[in-house]
Design a protein around this motif. Structure first.
Motif, short mmCIF file in Angstrom:
data_model
loop_
_atom_site.label_atom_id
_atom_site.label_comp_id
_atom_site.label_asym_id
_atom_site.label_seq_id
_atom_site.Cartn_x
_atom_site.Cartn_y
_atom_site.Cartn_z
N LEU A 188 0.82 -1.21 -0.16
CA LEU A 188 0.07 0.12 -0.29
C LEU A 188 0.64 1.26 -0.08
O LEU A 188 0.51 2.26 -0.73
N VAL A 189 1.97 1.09 0.68
CA VAL A 189 2.90 2.39 0.79
C VAL A 189 3.46 2.52 -0.48
O VAL A 189 3.59 3.65 -1.04
N LEU A 190 3.97 1.52 -1.09
CA LEU A 190 4.38 1.72 -2.48
C LEU A 190 3.42 2.13 -3.55
O LEU A 190 3.93 2.99 -4.35
N ALA A 191 2.19 1.51 -3.40
CA ALA A 191 1.25 1.90 -4.30
C ALA A 191 0.97 3.55 -4.16
O ALA A 191 0.68 4.41 -5.19
N CYS A 192 1.06 3.87 -3.11
CA CYS A 192 0.78 5.58 -2.87
C CYS A 192 1.94 6.46 -3.28
O CYS A 192 1.86 7.26 -4.07
N LEU A 193 3.18 5.97 -3.20
CA LEU A 193 4.19 6.66 -3.42
C LEU A 193 4.37 6.69 -5.01
O LEU A 193 4.80 7.49 -5.69
N LEU A 194 4.23 5.25 -5.52
CA LEU A 194 3.96 5.70 -7.10
C LEU A 194 3.24 6.16 -7.67
O LEU A 194 3.26 6.70 -9.12
N PHE A 195 1.96 6.12 -7.24
CA PHE A 195 0.90 7.05 -7.60
C PHE A 195 1.28 8.49 -7.54
O PHE A 195 0.72 9.13 -8.59
N VAL A 196 1.70 8.95 -6.32
CA VAL A 196 2.16 10.17 -6.46
C VAL A 196 3.23 10.69 -7.33
O VAL A 196 3.14 11.60 -7.96
N ARG A 197 4.16 9.78 -7.44
CA ARG A 197 5.44 10.06 -8.32
C ARG A 197 4.58 10.21 -9.88
O ARG A 197 4.98 11.01 -10.77
N ARG A 198 3.72 9.07 -10.03
CA ARG A 198 3.20 8.95 -11.67
C ARG A 198 2.21 10.64 -11.87
O ARG A 198 2.37 11.08 -13.01
N PHE A 246 1.13 18.00 -3.57
CA PHE A 246 2.70 18.04 -3.06
C PHE A 246 3.51 17.42 -3.83
O PHE A 246 4.80 17.31 -3.64
N GLY A 247 3.15 16.37 -4.68
CA GLY A 247 3.90 15.60 -5.49
C GLY A 247 4.37 16.25 -6.74
O GLY A 247 5.42 15.70 -7.27
N ALA A 248 4.22 17.42 -6.99
CA ALA A 248 4.46 18.28 -8.19
C ALA A 248 5.16 19.69 -7.99
O ALA A 248 5.34 20.29 -9.13
N VAL A 249 5.24 20.18 -6.61
CA VAL A 249 5.53 21.39 -6.65
C VAL A 249 7.00 21.91 -7.08
O VAL A 249 7.31 23.02 -7.25
N THR A 250 7.75 20.81 -7.22
CA THR A 250 9.13 21.12 -7.47
C THR A 250 9.23 21.66 -8.93
O THR A 250 10.12 22.20 -9.38
N LYS A 251 8.09 21.30 -9.68
CA LYS A 251 7.92 21.81 -11.04
C LYS A 251 7.79 23.27 -11.17
O LYS A 251 7.95 23.95 -12.15
N ILE A 252 7.71 23.99 -10.00
CA ILE A 252 7.45 25.54 -9.93
C ILE A 252 8.88 26.20 -9.81
O ILE A 252 8.95 27.29 -10.21
N GLY A 302 2.60 13.35 -10.37
CA GLY A 302 3.26 14.42 -10.37
C GLY A 302 4.29 14.50 -11.53
O GLY A 302 4.30 15.79 -12.11
N SER A 303 4.45 13.54 -12.41
CA SER A 303 4.88 13.53 -13.61
C SER A 303 4.27 14.11 -14.55
O SER A 303 4.56 14.45 -15.83
N THR A 334 -3.04 22.51 -0.90
CA THR A 334 -2.68 23.60 -0.14
C THR A 334 -0.91 23.59 -0.27
O THR A 334 -0.62 24.66 -0.06
N THR A 335 -0.24 22.53 -0.45
CA THR A 335 1.25 22.56 -0.87
C THR A 335 1.35 23.45 -2.15
O THR A 335 2.18 24.12 -2.18
N GLY A 336 0.30 23.10 -3.07
CA GLY A 336 0.46 23.90 -4.50
C GLY A 336 0.21 25.54 -4.27
O GLY A 336 1.02 26.23 -4.74
N VAL A 337 -0.71 25.66 -3.27
CA VAL A 337 -0.92 27.23 -2.84
C VAL A 337 0.26 27.87 -2.27
O VAL A 337 0.74 28.88 -2.59
N ASP A 338 1.05 26.90 -1.44
CA ASP A 338 2.19 27.44 -0.86
C ASP A 338 3.23 27.79 -1.75
O ASP A 338 4.08 28.76 -1.75
N ALA A 339 3.47 26.85 -2.80
CA ALA A 339 4.28 27.25 -3.82
C ALA A 339 4.07 28.29 -4.50
O ALA A 339 4.92 29.15 -4.90
N LEU A 340 2.76 28.72 -4.85
CA LEU A 340 2.49 29.81 -5.55
C LEU A 340 2.53 31.03 -4.78
O LEU A 340 3.01 32.01 -5.28
N GLU A 341 2.30 30.92 -3.39
CA GLU A 341 2.65 32.02 -2.51
C GLU A 341 4.09 32.29 -2.36
O GLU A 341 4.47 33.51 -2.41
#
Length: 545
Positions: A428-438, A465-471, A440-441, A499-506
């Motif tokens: 389940l942890v792997l599924a969540c991490l891989l989903f976030v990664r996918r 939160f998995g894609a904010v580095t793209k900013i 985010g890409s 909310t993490t995306g909002v923080d990146a925009l802020e």
């Protein structure tokens, strides 16, 4: 605070009894008797393989099966002990004792009922298929390994729960191999594979028998379930030939010819705290197994649709009640459910008949079970393990993505080598991490135009939160650019924002303000617009929404 609406408790039996007729009663009765015969050897085998007495499996099939049919959300689901629980149950009994198993099962029943009551039945569909295949194949390997002692007739007092310890124990005791036990077990496995093929419609053997016996006699013979044929013939052979093999009677003293008594397990909060993880595992696996089985049943009956929440509540009641009679975990059983459907079942009455038939067998013929060789039951479980596994997935694994391969293989290996609980958690942890990664890409911020005073970008996907580095590249461009540089973001294709995306925009707004520039966000969709307004960031933008 407004609570979500709870599921309505309405067993499928109430709906199926409308317009019920004698013809359907006859079909349900025949199907129930057939499934009861099939369930007999499986229930005993599952219990013995789990480190319990055979009657624990029988009363689990009877009481659990009765409650699931009476209260469940599927018309044809058959409840009872299942091979998937062998590894879990054996581990709990080995580490914590029988009383802890009963507490874990009852507590898992409460969790299953609450899952159904809170309408969480559909969440099981979100469990990745690769995870299910991984731990199912792992369980099949462990079941097969656990049966080698009885198949080979080895003189081992008690098998350990650990994978490598089991292999070492079997290796040390190979010199005690019993050729008679191995012969019976091998004949059982061979017969279970051959029996359905003998009665295939185009087999030469069937055509010859049709000429000798007639079609009606042939149909009566071919309907006999293979496990019962193996159980009766090989038990009779062992008894007539007086083969020196271990039987149910020699190891367990037979099966009590009486109804089970109500008994409360020893309860303490200290033991409950130690059983949190096993309880969660039983509840999760029970939910997955039962709802997957119900979905298979729906596919075999066009137009049928089960109620997953009602099914979970029924499974919860069954798992809460059964431990007080010395039983083991209950879930939907695919092999018995499919047998039920193919035998003509159309309502839960078939499952009720199945439970009553098993009760009569226990009360009237329990002494005969003491002669059943354990090697024969081991052969039945080896056949079950083979049918459980999705072995073709290993051959096709190169066709799938690296994510799928990682999920399947890691879950399989952790299940076999370590523990099913750890495998489910890791999966389940792997599924969540891989989903976030996918996910985010899938997000991107593409530069559309660049002038001396304005950078224009087009946003795609979900900014979470998995894609904010793209900013970060936009921030870097602002920091390295001239003062009073403005940035314009076209959010037409931005589908979601957290909310993490909002923080990146802020952070982007603050970087622009420090250099005298402003940020424009144009053409926002409903969800991103609503979040920017609620967060207050919209008021700091030159142009928004």
């Amino acid at each position: 605070m407004n609570l979500p609406p709870l599921a309505r408790f309405r067993p499928r039996l109430l709906d199926d009894l409308r317009g019920y007729d004698r013809a359907q009663l006859a079909r349900d009765t025949g199907a129930g008797l057939t499934v009861g015969i099939v369930a007999l050897p499986l229930a005993m085998a599952f219990a013995i393989a789990s480190g319990l007495k055979p009657e624990a499996g029988l009363w689990t099939a009877i009481i659990g099966g009765l409650l699931v049919s009476l209260l469940g959300g599927s018309s044809v689901q058959i409840g009872g002990p299942a091979g998937a629980f062998i590894v879990i149950v054996y581990g709990i009994v080995e580490r914590h004792g029988l009383g802890s198993l009963l507490i874990s099962t009852a507590a898992a029943g409460v969790l299953l009922f609450l899952m159904g009551l809170l309408k969480l039945g559909n969440l099981v569909r979100y469990v990745p298929v690769s995870l299910v295949i991984g731990f199912t194949n792992g369980i099949a390997v462990l079941i097969a390994l656990s049966q080698l002692r009885d198949l080979l007739g080895l003189q081992v007092d008690k098998m350990p729960a650990d994978f490598f310890s089991q292999i070492a124990t079997l290796w040390r005791h190979l010199d005690s191999l019993n050729p008679y036990a191995f012969g019976l077990g091998a004949l059982c496995v061979l017969g279970l594979f051959v029996w359905p093929r003998i009665w295939a419609s185009e087999s030469a053997f069937r055509l010859q028998l049709e000429r000798l016996q007639g079609a009606s006699a042939l149909r009566a013979t071919s309907r006999l379930p293979a496990p019962i044929v193996a159980l009766v013939t090989l038990t009779l052979a062992a008894w007539v030939l007086q083969l020196p093999v271990e039987t149910i009677g020699s190891r367990f003293g037979g099966i009590p010819q009486s109804l089970p008594t109500l008994a409360l397990p020893d309860f303490s909060w200290t033991s409950v705290k130690q059983l949190v993880t096993p309880t969660l595992t039983i509840a999760a696996l029970g939910a997955i197994e039962s709802l997957l089985c119900a979905r298979v049943a729906d596919q075999l009956r066009p137009g049928a649709k089960h109620d997953p929440n009602q099914e979970l509540m029924a499974q919860g009641v069954a798992n809460f009640v059964v431990p007080f009679f010395g039983g083991m975990p209950v879930t939907g059983t695919i092999a018995r459910t499919v047998t039920n459907i193919r035998a003509g079942a159309g309502s839960p009455l078939a499952g009720i008949v199945h439970a009553l038939a098993l009760t009569l067998v226990v009360l009237l013929a329990a002494p005969l079970a003491s002669h059943v060789p354990l090697a024969v039951l081991a052969g039945v479980l080896l056949f079950v393990a083979w049918n459980m596994g999705e072995w073709r997935e290993f051959a096709r694994i190169k066709q799938f993505s690296p994510h799928y391969r990682l999920m399947l293989l890691s879950t399989f290996l952790v299940t076999v080598v370590f523990d099913l609980t750890l495998a489910v958690e890791l999966g389940l942890v792997l599924a969540c991490l891989l989903f976030v990664r996918r996910q985010g890409s899938l997000f991107s911020a593409e530069l559309v135009s660049r002038t001396e005073r304005l950078l224009s970008y087009q946003l795609y996907g979900s900014l979470f939160f998995g894609a904010v580095t793209k900013i970060d590249p936009i921030l870097a461009a602002v920091e390295s650019g001239p003062d009073q540089l403005d940035v314009s973001l076209d959010a037409t294709r931005l589908v979601a924002l957290d909310t993490t995306g909002v923080d990146a925009l802020e952070q982007l707004v603050e970087a622009l303000e420090r250099r005298g520039g402003r940020l424009d966000i144009l053409h926002l969709n409903e969800q991103p617009r609503d979040l920017l307004l609620r967060s207050g960031l919209a008021a700091r933008l030159r142009t928004c929404c």
